[in-house]
Design an enzyme around this catalytic site. Structure first.
Site, PDB file in Angstrom:
ATOM      1  N   HIS A 185       0.851  -1.180   0.000  1.00 10.92           N
ATOM      2  CA  HIS A 185       0.000   0.000   0.000  1.00 10.92           C
ATOM      3  C   HIS A 185       0.897   1.244   0.000  1.00 10.92           C
ATOM      4  CE1 HIS A 185      -3.639  -2.320   1.840  1.00 10.92           C
ATOM      5  NE2 HIS A 185      -3.336  -2.717   0.628  1.00 10.92           N
TER       6      HIS A 185
HETATM    7  C1  LIG Z   1      -0.478  -7.515  -4.795  1.00  8.72           C
HETATM    8  C2  LIG Z   1      -1.273  -6.296  -4.389  1.00  8.72           C
HETATM    9  C3  LIG Z   1      -2.490  -6.452  -3.746  1.00  8.72           C
HETATM   10  C4  LIG Z   1      -3.235  -5.330  -3.364  1.00  8.72           C
HETATM   11  N1  LIG Z   1      -4.430  -5.515  -2.759  1.00  8.72           N
HETATM   12  C5  LIG Z   1      -5.173  -4.441  -2.410  1.00  8.72           C
HETATM   13  C6  LIG Z   1      -6.461  -4.606  -1.822  1.00  8.72           C
HETATM   14  O1  LIG Z   1      -6.937  -5.723  -1.637  1.00  8.72           O
HETATM   15  N2  LIG Z   1      -7.155  -3.492  -1.473  1.00  8.72           N
HETATM   16  C7  LIG Z   1      -6.657  -2.229  -1.651  1.00  8.72           C
HETATM   17  O2  LIG Z   1      -7.329  -1.247  -1.300  1.00  8.72           O
HETATM   18  N3  LIG Z   1      -5.439  -2.044  -2.215  1.00  8.72           N
HETATM   19  C8  LIG Z   1      -4.696  -3.112  -2.607  1.00  8.72           C
HETATM   20  N4  LIG Z   1      -3.467  -2.930  -3.183  1.00  8.72           N
HETATM   21  C9  LIG Z   1      -2.966  -1.553  -3.347  1.00  8.72           C
HETATM   22  C10 LIG Z   1      -3.588  -0.855  -4.561  1.00  8.72           C
HETATM   23  O3  LIG Z   1      -3.651  -1.762  -5.652  1.00  8.72           O
HETATM   24  C11 LIG Z   1      -2.698   0.358  -4.952  1.00  8.72           C
HETATM   25  O4  LIG Z   1      -2.516   1.180  -3.814  1.00  8.72           O
HETATM   26  C12 LIG Z   1      -3.359   1.190  -6.032  1.00  8.72           C
HETATM   27  O5  LIG Z   1      -3.586   0.411  -7.200  1.00  8.72           O
HETATM   28  C13 LIG Z   1      -2.464   2.367  -6.380  1.00  8.72           C
HETATM   29  O6  LIG Z   1      -3.112   3.109  -7.398  1.00  8.72           O
HETATM   30  P1  LIG Z   1      -2.274   4.063  -8.339  1.00  8.72           P
HETATM   31  O7  LIG Z   1      -3.254   4.689  -9.267  1.00  8.72           O
HETATM   32  O8  LIG Z   1      -1.416   4.960  -7.506  1.00  8.72           O
HETATM   33  O9  LIG Z   1      -1.239   3.117  -9.111  1.00  8.72           O
HETATM   34  P2  LIG Z   1      -1.518   1.844 -10.040  1.00  8.72           P
HETATM   35  O10 LIG Z   1      -2.859   1.231  -9.772  1.00  8.72           O
HETATM   36  O11 LIG Z   1      -0.294   0.997  -9.910  1.00  8.72           O
HETATM   37  O12 LIG Z   1      -1.591   2.485 -11.486  1.00  8.72           O
HETATM   38  C14 LIG Z   1      -0.437   2.934 -12.172  1.00  8.72           C
HETATM   39  C15 LIG Z   1      -0.668   2.697 -13.656  1.00  8.72           C
HETATM   40  O13 LIG Z   1       0.357   3.340 -14.411  1.00  8.72           O
HETATM   41  C16 LIG Z   1       0.769   2.454 -15.425  1.00  8.72           C
HETATM   42  N5  LIG Z   1       2.125   2.846 -15.816  1.00  8.72           N
HETATM   43  C17 LIG Z   1       3.263   2.633 -15.130  1.00  8.72           C
HETATM   44  N6  LIG Z   1       4.305   3.154 -15.805  1.00  8.72           N
HETATM   45  C18 LIG Z   1       3.826   3.713 -16.925  1.00  8.72           C
HETATM   46  C19 LIG Z   1       4.411   4.412 -18.031  1.00  8.72           C
HETATM   47  N7  LIG Z   1       5.709   4.656 -18.115  1.00  8.72           N
HETATM   48  N8  LIG Z   1       3.573   4.848 -19.015  1.00  8.72           N
HETATM   49  C20 LIG Z   1       2.246   4.652 -18.934  1.00  8.72           C
HETATM   50  N9  LIG Z   1       1.629   3.976 -17.928  1.00  8.72           N
HETATM   51  C21 LIG Z   1       2.422   3.525 -16.930  1.00  8.72           C
HETATM   52  C22 LIG Z   1       0.663   1.085 -14.822  1.00  8.72           C
HETATM   53  O14 LIG Z   1       0.574   0.106 -15.833  1.00  8.72           O
HETATM   54  C23 LIG Z   1      -0.630   1.208 -14.022  1.00  8.72           C
HETATM   55  O15 LIG Z   1      -1.779   0.906 -14.767  1.00  8.72           O
HETATM   56  C24 LIG Z   1      -2.725  -4.024  -3.609  1.00  8.72           C
HETATM   57  C25 LIG Z   1      -1.490  -3.877  -4.260  1.00  8.72           C
HETATM   58  C26 LIG Z   1      -0.776  -4.996  -4.639  1.00  8.72           C
HETATM   59  C27 LIG Z   1       0.544  -4.793  -5.372  1.00  8.72           C
END
Ligand SMILES: Cc1cc2nc3c(=O)[nH]c(=O)nc-3n(C[C@H](O)[C@H](O)[C@H](O)COP(=O)(O)OP(=O)(O)OC[C@H]3O[C@@H](n4cnc5c(N)ncnc54)[C@H](O)[C@@H]3O)c2cc1C
Length: 259
Positions: A185
């Protein structure tokens, strides 16, 4: 934590707990889903959930225990398949929320945006003040999980496999937690904050301070670590950012309608 039962779950009879290859016989659980979108695959797979407060909780509950009928002891490539081989396991996942440790560093490896950055979580002693309380809270969580398992004899739970009965004292539990726990997280590396906060990467409209034309909208923006689970907070901040951007850049038809 993982415990062993004295029987296989009847719930899984007739199922490979996998997607059958073409030509394979009907899978019981996938069949239930195909029939009427019912059965275990219509659920999140948890047998029970417990929200609790550890001895270091600041008011809000800071522990969540998830009870699963699989052999789950962490994420690694192939964990899901490995976890479903045994049909006689009970896992209790202990989640510690509201963590105090604010350590952790994300560094760019190069100017290439496609190259993953170097991410260091800095758990426990590598982190910032407060990590001892996080560790204490985790020990409390494991002790609650042990209590749950100890009360599950009627359900056929016979013995604890992970961490195992030899990991009994607080010191050994702390060592085990330090080496075996993980977090996914991650957040707060580009936090929103006021003009006089030198650690505030973003202003209240998600703009990167000192850089024109760049905003950040993701889990890094939180000034405080969201409570137990983080995804719903990410969705909320995304909605907020959409509103902010639409206010700054109205869609052409909206602008026309307003005129
Ligand atoms: C194994 C696991 C289990 C989890 N389980 C839970 C849960 O049960 N409940 C919960 O609340 N949270 C959970 N989390 C945490 C939650 O998934 C993350 O906190 C959340 O997805 C973060 O959102 P974000 O938008 O910051 O990043 P992300 O969801 O990681 O989105 C980032 C996006 O940017 C894209 N990207 C990366 N680099 C580039 C680039 N250079 N160009 C274009 N696109 C790019 C990626 O492909 C991705 O789609 C879990 C995380 C993991 C790893």
């Amino acid at each position: 934590m993982v415990a062993e039962l004295d029987h296989d779950y009847a719930l899984f009879d007739g199922s490979s707990l996998n997607v059958p290859a073409p030509g394979q016989p009907r899978d019981a659980l996938i069949g239930e889903w195909d029939d009427d979108h019912g059965g275990p695959y219509s659920t999140n797979g948890l047998l029970a959930t417990l929200i609790a407060g550890s001895s270091v909780a600041d008011g809000d509950s800071d522990l969540m225990l998830l009870v699963l009928p699989v052999d789950f002891h962490g994420y690694y490539p192939g964990y899901a398949e490995d976890g479903s081989h045994a049909r006689d396991r009970l896992a209790v996942v202990v989640l510690k929320g509201h963590t105090k440790n604010r350590g952790g560093v994300v560094s760019l490896r190069s100017a290439d945006p496609a190259e993953p950055p170097d991410i260091r979580f800095h758990y426990f002693s590598e982190g910032s003040p407060g990590w001892q309380e996080d560790l204490r809270g985790m020990v409390d969580g494991i002790e609650i999980a042990r209590d749950v398992i100890a009360h599950a004899a009627d359900a056929g739970v016979t013995r604890e496999l992970v961490p195992g009965p030899e990991v009994r004292t607080t010191g050994r539990l702390e060592d085990w937690i330090r080496t075996q726990s993980w977090g996914h997280h991650a957040c707060g590396t580009a936090k929103i904050g006021s003009d006089d906060d030198p650690a505030a990467v973003l202003d209240g409209d998600f703009r990167v301070r000192g850089v024109r034309g760049l905003r950040v909208v993701d889990a890094s923006v939180f000034p405080d670590i969201p409570g137990l689970f983080i995804a719903s907070a990410v969705y909320l901040i995304s909605e907020k950012a959409a509103e902010t951007l639409l206010a700054a850049y109205p869609a052409p038809e909206t602008a026309t309608a307003r005129r």
